[in-house]
Design an enzyme around this catalytic site. Sequence first.
Site, PDB file in Angstrom:
ATOM      1  N   ASP A 163       0.941  -1.384  -0.123  1.00 46.28           N
ATOM      2  CA  ASP A 163      -0.044   0.123  -0.108  1.00 46.28           C
ATOM      3  C   ASP A 163       0.835   1.349   0.016  1.00 46.28           C
ATOM      4  O   ASP A 163       1.842   1.164   0.480  1.00 46.28           O
ATOM      5  CB  ASP A 163      -0.678   0.022   1.171  1.00 46.28           C
ATOM      6  CG  ASP A 163      -1.896   0.985   1.055  1.00 46.28           C
ATOM      7  OD1 ASP A 163      -2.366   1.468   0.057  1.00 46.28           O
ATOM      8  OD2 ASP A 163      -2.602   1.364   2.187  1.00 46.28           O
ATOM      9  N   ASN A 175     -10.641  -2.811  -6.427  1.00 47.71           N
ATOM     10  CA  ASN A 175      -9.661  -1.782  -7.099  1.00 47.71           C
ATOM     11  C   ASN A 175     -10.308  -1.406  -8.243  1.00 47.71           C
ATOM     12  O   ASN A 175     -10.252  -0.337  -8.999  1.00 47.71           O
ATOM     13  CB  ASN A 175      -8.497  -2.244  -7.369  1.00 47.71           C
ATOM     14  CG  ASN A 175      -7.512  -2.102  -5.913  1.00 47.71           C
ATOM     15  OD1 ASN A 175      -6.605  -2.848  -5.926  1.00 47.71           O
ATOM     16  ND2 ASN A 175      -7.948  -1.505  -4.949  1.00 47.71           N
TER      17      ASN A 175
END
EC number: 2.5.1.-
Length: 246
Positions: free
Chosen positions: A24, A72
């Site tokens: 991330d 996503n």
Amino acid sequence: MAGMPQAKLNLIDGCPRHVAIIMDGNGRWATQRGRPRLYGHHAGAKRVREIVESCPRIGVDYLTIFAFSTENWKRTQVEVAGLMSLFRRYIVKETRALITSGVRVRFIGDRLRLDDKLISMMNDLEAVTAQNTRVHLTIALNYGGRDEVARATKRLAEDVAAGRLLPENVDEETLPRYLDTHVLPDPDLVIRTSGEARISNFLLWQSAYSEYEFVDTLWPDFTGEEFETLCAAYGGRERRYGGVRG
């Protein structure tokens, strides 16, 4: 990766056998530098190589990385298209190095939503690295833990309906055989970069007893040295799996 050391391995005492990483912070890393988010994703892809190279040196046999989640797809079309292009470029660029470095690649996740070209490239990469055993690299692509469990449950239910599996024989050892990760050991250590302290639908079943490390480093800045430090720290933890000491 062609330069991965072939000499005697410098194993860390108690090193986790399987490490999973939620990579991330790519977008924030790029924004901090006044660049588009895709710039950060490209930088993050380069960082994967260094972490993979670290694995055999310290004794990590399995590395699983979270590349693209089922959530996503909610990002902008530009970013999603750029990520899909990046995955294709990564496969083309890294295939030879992965083969010569002894890295076996597997993909987990639902491939049905991916384009045919990318699926074909994924299948080919799995095939050409299938005999490698030095490092087992698993890439979670269009992956979500809840989606994986739902797909596994559907396959299990189909086997029950077809008479291949008796309902009374279903227990907590049964479902893992239907998961995408059925050939992998559960992760010993899960690392999340960027300062966020959540698991984001990653390996929900498999990480039931994993140790976690949440670090502030944004993924493009996450070095092999930091990775090795976290693996070394894992060796000092006592894993009791719900039991008590002694």
